[in-house]
Scaffold this active site. Structure first.
Site, PDB file in Angstrom:
ATOM      1  N   THR A  89       0.843  -1.204   0.000  1.00 16.03           N
ATOM      2  CA  THR A  89       0.000   0.000   0.000  1.00 16.03           C
ATOM      3  C   THR A  89       0.880   1.256   0.000  1.00 16.03           C
ATOM      4  O   THR A  89       0.586   2.227  -0.708  1.00 16.03           O
ATOM      5  CB  THR A  89      -0.925  -0.016   1.240  1.00 16.03           C
ATOM      6  OG1 THR A  89      -1.678  -1.224   1.206  1.00 16.03           O
ATOM      7  CG2 THR A  89      -1.872   1.165   1.274  1.00 16.03           C
TER       8      THR A  89
ATOM      9  N   ASP B 225       2.576  -8.705  10.061  1.00 20.98           N
ATOM     10  CA  ASP B 225       3.941  -9.186   9.805  1.00 20.98           C
ATOM     11  C   ASP B 225       4.995  -8.318  10.504  1.00 20.98           C
ATOM     12  O   ASP B 225       6.121  -8.770  10.702  1.00 20.98           O
ATOM     13  CB  ASP B 225       4.240  -9.195   8.300  1.00 20.98           C
ATOM     14  CG  ASP B 225       3.224  -9.995   7.510  1.00 20.98           C
ATOM     15  OD1 ASP B 225       2.568 -10.868   8.113  1.00 20.98           O
ATOM     16  OD2 ASP B 225       3.079  -9.751   6.302  1.00 20.98           O
TER      17      ASP B 225
END
Ligand code: F6P
Length: 364
Positions: A121, A143
Site C-alpha cells: 500500500t 507481519d
C-alpha cells in the site's frame, strides 16, 4: 459534493488485521471534530479508488468500531492502480489505471488521501504522490515488516492470538508426548514467529532470517526427550527455510501485485522430523486466524495515536509522510523511505539473544 467543504479520502489496503477500524475511527473523528472535514471512505482499498466505489462516512459510521476486527471499508491485496489485472481472451493483461484514480480524487476535491496499509500500500501511495496526489500513510500489518516504524499496528494482537494458541497446543503436546509444530504467517520476516515463540515458550523457533539445519532441530528435540521432556513446541514462520533450501509456496495469485503466497513449511518439517528422529509430530497452521479478532489494548492505543497523527499530518499539509512509532513516540517519516522495503529480524536481535539464553534453539 461542494468544492468548498474540506474533504479527505481514506482507504484500507492489503491484507486485513486487527485495528483497521480503530484507525479509521481515529482519523475520521479527528478530521471531523478538530478540522471540520468530511471523510470519504473508498471501498476495498485501491479497487474502490479506481472504480470510484465510496461512501461518505458519518459520525455514527465511525462510532462503536474501536473494538471491531476487520475493516468497515473492506480491503484488497490484489489491486494496484499501476498494474491492474484485467482478463482479455482468457488471459491476464495489466493496465495502468493510476490516472483514473487521480481523477476520481480530484473530482471529489479531496485535500488528501489517507492510505492505511503495509509495504504494498505504501509503495502505491508513494507512486500516487509522485503523480500529484497528496497522501498520508498509516503502517499496518501483522507481519511487522514495514520499514520506518518500530512497530505496525495489528502485530501485537496477532502475537497474542498465536501465544494463546501455543498455550493450548502445549497442553495436548504434553499429554500425548508429541512434537507440536505451529506455523505462523509473517511473509519474509520472522517477527511474528519470534515474538509468539518467545511468548509461548517455544523450544524451537524457526525464522526466515536464520536458515535452519534439520539435524540441529532434531538434536534439540531428541535431547529434550532424553531429559524427560517428552514433548516439544516448534514455532515456524511460513517464510522459514532450511539452509540451502527453498521457500515453501502454497499458491500463486497472478492478479496480485505480489503473487507468491507462502505456506506449508510446517507440514514439510513434520514429515522430516518423523523420518529423522521418529518423534510423533503434529502440525497446526494458524494462518488467517492471526488476522482476525478484536485488537489488543496495546493496538487500540497505537491505532488511536496513529490515526490522530495521520489526520494532523493532513490538516498541516504535511503530505507524503507515514505515521510511525519511534522509541515510544508517534512521529512521521517520508513514505518514499518506506516504500518497497522489508524490515527483517536482525539475526543478532536482542530478543533472539534472550530466547537463546533461555534455551530456545533456532535450528542453527
Ligand atoms: O501480509 C499479511 C499476510 O497475512 C501475510 O502474513 C501472509 O503471507 C499473506 O498476508 C497472506 O495473504 P492472503 O490473505 O492473500 O492469503
Amino acid at each position: 459534493m461542494s468544492a468548498r467543504q474540506r474533504r479527505i479520502g481514506i482507504l484500507t489496503g492489503g491484507g486485513d488485521c486487527p485495528g483497521l477500524n480503530a484507525v479509521i475511527r481515529a482519523v475520521a473523528k479527528t478530521a471531523m471534530h478538530d478540522h471540520g472535514m468530511e471523510v470519504v471512505g473508498f471501498r476495498d482499498g485501491f479497487h474502490g479508488l479506481v472504480m470510484d466505489r465510496r461512501l461518505l462516512l458519518h459520525r455514527d459510521d465511525v462510532s462503536g468500531i474501536l473494538t471491531r476486527g476487520g475493516t468497515i471499508l473492506g480491503t484488497s491485496n490484489t489491486h494496484d492502480p499501476f498494474r491492474w489485472a484485467v482478463r482479455r481472451g482468457g488471459k491476464l493483461v495489466y493496465r495502468d489505471y493510476s490516472a483514473r484514480a487521480l481523477a476520481n480524487c480530484r473530482r471529489l476535491h479531496l485535500e488528501a488521501l489517507v492510505c492505511i496499509g503495509g509495504d504494498g500500500t505504501m509503495t502505491v501511495a508513494g507512486r500516487m504522490l509522485a503523480k500529484g496526489l497528496p497522501v498520508v500513510g498509516v503502517p499496518k500489518t501483522i507481519d511487522n515488516d514495514l520499514a520506518g516504524t518500530d512497530q505496525t499496528f495489528g502485530f501485537d494482537t496477532a502475537v497474542q492470538t498465536a501465544a494463546e494458541a501455543i498455550d493450548k497446543l502445549h497442553d495436548t503436546a504434553m499429554s500425548h508426548h508429541r512434537v507440536m509444530i505451529v506455523e505462523v504467517m509473517g511473509r519474509y520476516a520472522g517477527w511474528l514467529a519470534l515474538h509468539a515463540g518467545v511468548a509461548g515458550g517455544g523450544d524451537v523457533i524457526l525464522i526466515p532470517e536464520i536458515p535452519y539445519d534439520l539435524g540441529r532441530v532434531c538434536e534439540c528435540l531428541v535431547s529434550r526427550s532424553r531429559r524427560g521432556k517428552r514433548f516439544s513446541i516448534v514455532v515456524i514462520a511460513e517464510g522459514a527455510a532450511a539452509r540451502g533450501g527453498k521457500l515453501v509456496v502454497a499458491r500463486r495469485d497472478e492478479a496480485s501485485p505480489e503473487p507468491v503466497r507462502l505456506g506449508g513449511v510446517g507440514n514439510q518439517l513434520a514429515a522430516q522430523i518423523e523420518q529423522c528422529c521418529g518423534l510423533s509430530t503434529r502440525v497446526t497452521v494458524l494462518g488467517h486466524l492471526l488476522r482476525g479478532g478484536t485488537p489488543s489494548a496495546f493496538d487500540r492505543v497505537l491505532c488511536t495515536r496513529f490515526g490522530v497523527k495521520a489526520a494532523e499530518l493532513v490538516a498541516a499539509g504535511r503530505y507524503g509522510r507515514m505515521a510511525a512509532l519511534r522509541g515510544g513516540e508517534v512521529v512521521s517519516v517520508p513514505i518514499r523511505r518506506v516504500a518497497g522495503k522489508v524490515r527483517k529480524v536482525p539475526p543478532g536481535h536482542p530478543l533472539v539473544a534472550a530466547a537463546r539464553s533461555v534455551g530456545t534453539s533456532f535450528g542453527d
